[in-house]
Design a protein around this motif. Structure first.
Motif: not given
Length: 648
Positions: A550-560
């Protein structure tokens, strides 16, 4: 807590004679237009570009005229700006959730005939829109019956989508690839599952799914036509048992609300992964004291990891495995109560070779709690789950994994709710397999901690379908609906050329890609698939002792979708990085501007230089760096990267 901030002005007019209404997102980038003039329809623009063209709404009902035109307003529309802030019991993505949206409620009545009522609710968020219907009882005594929901999504015909196709059956475990296909190729024979990710163009993306599915069938996507450069995607509802596709989909005697039809909207599909819109469309937590709900990693005595026998000694081996790794759970899978899906199957009585008191005592001493697998028909027979759940609570069982429902019609949806609520009464968590996609119910009943409904790692046992391209597509598609029990952890990693279907099971990606799944894939209960002897003391096993679920924050960085993905997730003050690539080697430099200013220690597990030929090889290193500097992530074909960043 929800607060009503201001009453908004309805564009065009707020009088009862108005026929067109406009609702904008709080930031003004999304514009939703609702038209009552020539049949019910809506359209959506994003940054002044129309991404959903005028699309139909309404219903076909058995033995009634269609409900899709000839309406007038029953009362002045209620339109407001709202905010909802809450702390989730289970932190799938964020420690705290704060949602803002603008909403309008149109109460409609037919001008002629029976003057039937229909209410429409629309919401506009900064990252999408949602709408739902409410229907009412009929003057005639008895049920009304929905045969078709006429909701459409008219999208540019040159658009592409990542589609999971299930035709010709609505009855399935919803386990399929999400393949990129042109919308123009959809037809009335198409049966595509949700979520459906659509690339309108390289700057505009949509993702269609649903939320708050209750007393209503699940919906799928088809297409009726591609005309004037637009593809009209249609709603297909799962029929009631025994009904054909043109038969009855839902019955109701009193008023009924449909699930929310959700369309995420943005310029990058990776941002949809961060979204909390699906959960936000569900009611608040209904469990008075949910503190007993605890996420974590789970060992699993499954046939996947080898020729595993259902015996007390084997179960103890997996309990030892969980204890050695510091995991809180161990799952006892099928055959623990003997032959399943049989009239004589009894989910309260362990098989003769299973000494349940000894197992439970052993697990307690190891600080490990037990999950139990159940076949759905065995659980449902004479409501056996009610007695069993009370017994499991006395045993100290942590949760139940219920399997092989393979339906999402109205009756099955209601059965899910009944089971989840009864499980909560006995402090049991739930993991559905052979299941339909999530709909955000984990906000209301956080004991519904994960579910399958995904083409997961078990398929590597008997097929060649779990390929790197599939693995880097899932976060952009299936995972948008909510937690997915993909069951990662295959440590017998081989190159595609060496892969074969066998026991024990091989995995067609590198060891580092396998570790990355534990960061990238959302599942508060993460069930680990492999055998203890393949993991203990092996490279990468140490990462699985520290990675949270489980997570306190989620951050997408890069991808496709289908190519690669890089994400960062925070737990306390530590950030975890997960990255995977398809069958193409690549090196990515990622910024670390998501970190507060300061120095950090980076501990990482990356593909060794020869990991393309020997995928089990890992380079594990540590370095110190300043926030804001880029991190270089090299990945071989089918490779990955996992790391933890800690303040120095």
């Amino acid at each position: 807590m929800r607060a009503f901030i201001i009453i908004l002005f309805l564009a065009i007019s707020s009088s009862l004679s108005a026929q067109t209404y406009t609702l904008k997102s709080p930031d003004g980038k999304i514009c939703l237009d609702i038209d009552l003039s020539d049949g019910l329809s809506y359209s959506v623009s994003y940054r002044d570009k129309q991404v959903i063209h005028p699309s139909p709404m309404g219903f076909e009902l058995q033995d009634e005229p269609d409900m899709h035109k000839g309406f007038t307003l029953l009362s002045t529309p209620q339109t407001s700006s709202q905010r909802d802030s809450w702390t989730p019991v289970v932190k799938n993505k964020h420690a705290h959730i704060d949602m803002q949206w603008n909403e309008t409620h149109l109460a409609l009545i037919e001008k002629e005939g029976e003057k039937r009522r229909m209410d429409l609710f629309f919401r506009a968020y900064n990252n999408g829109i949602a709408f739902r219907y409410q229907l009412y009882s009929s003057p005639k005594i008895g049920n009304r019956a929905i045969s078709r929901e006429m909701t459409g999504f008219s999208v540019a015909g040159q658009a592409h989508a990542w589609a999971a196709t299930y035709k010709p059956r609505y009855t399935s475990s919803q386990e399929s690839e999400f393949n990129k296909v042109p919308l123009a190729g959809f037809s009335d024979q198409t049966l595509t599952g949700l979520p459906l990710l659509i690339e309108v163009d390289k700057e505009n993306y949509l993702a269609i799914t649903e939320a708050n599915l209750d007393n209503y069938p699940g919906f799928y996507i088809g297409s009726s036509s591609t005309t004037k450069g637009q593809a009209l995607l249609t709603t297909k509802l799962s029929p009631l048992p025994g009904e054909k596709e043109d038969g009855i989909k839902a019955r109701f005697a009193d008023k009924i609300k449909t699930p929310w039809r959700v369309v995420m909207i943005g310029d990058n599909p990776g941002r949809f992964i961060e979204s909390e819109i699906v959960q936000s469309l569900n009611p608040p937590c209904a469990i008075e004291d949910p503190t007993w709900i605890k996420p974590g990693l789970c060992a699993w005595d499954h046939w996947w990891s080898g020729e595993v026998k259902m015996e007390t000694a084997v179960i103890k081996e997996y309990i030892d495995f969980a204890a050695a790794q510091g995991w809180p759970y161990m799952l006892i899978d099928w055959q623990w109560y003997g032959p399943f899906n049989q009239p004589q199957a009894d989910i309260t009585k362990p098989a003769p070779q299973i000494n349940m008191p000894e197992i439970l005592d052993y697990a307690r001493k190891k600080n490990v709690r037990i999950w139990l697998w159940l076949y759905s028909t065995d659980a449902n027979r004479n409501n056996a789950f009610e007695e069993a759940f009370a017994l499991y609570e006395r045993w100290g069982i942590a949760g139940v994994k219920i399997d092989f429902m393979d339906r999402d019609d109205q009756e099955m949806v209601n059965w899910y709710h009944k089971v989840i609520k009864k499980a909560a009464d006995h402090r049991l968590m739930v993991n559905f397999h052979g299941a339909y996609k999530p709909d955000g119910i984990e906000r209301t009943y956080p004991n519904m901690i994960t579910r399958e409904g995904v083409l997961g790692e078990e398929y590597a046992k008997f097929s060649d379908r779990i390929i790197p391209t599939h693995n880097v597509t899932l976060p952009f598609t299936r995972m948008l609906a909510g937690p997915m029990d993909y069951t990662p952890g295959g440590f017998l990693n081989v190159s595609p050329a060496r892969f074969k279907k066998q026991s024990p099971t091989m995995m067609m990606n590198t060891r580092c890609a396998e570790l990355a799944k534990f960061v990238l894939y959302e599942s508060p209960l993460t069930v680990f698939c492999d055998h203890p002897k393949h993991v203990l003391g092996q490279p990468g096993g140490d990462f699985l002792q520290i990675v949270p679920t489980v997570w306190d924050d989620t951050h997408f960085i890069d991808g496709y979708p289908g190519e690669f993905i890089v994400m960062a997730k925070r737990s306390g003050t530590n950030w975890f990085i997960g990255a995977m690539t398809n069958n193409m080697a690549r090196t990515i430099a990622i910024p670390t501007n998501f970190l507060p200013t300061g120095k950090y220690v980076l501990e990482y597990w990356q593909d060794a230089k020869d990991a393309a030929t020997t995928p089990t090889k890992i380079d594990k290193k540590t370095l110190v760096f300043e926030a804001g500097k880029s991190i270089k992530i090299p990945m071989v074909n089918g490779g990955g990267y996992a790391a933890v960043i800690k303040p120095q």
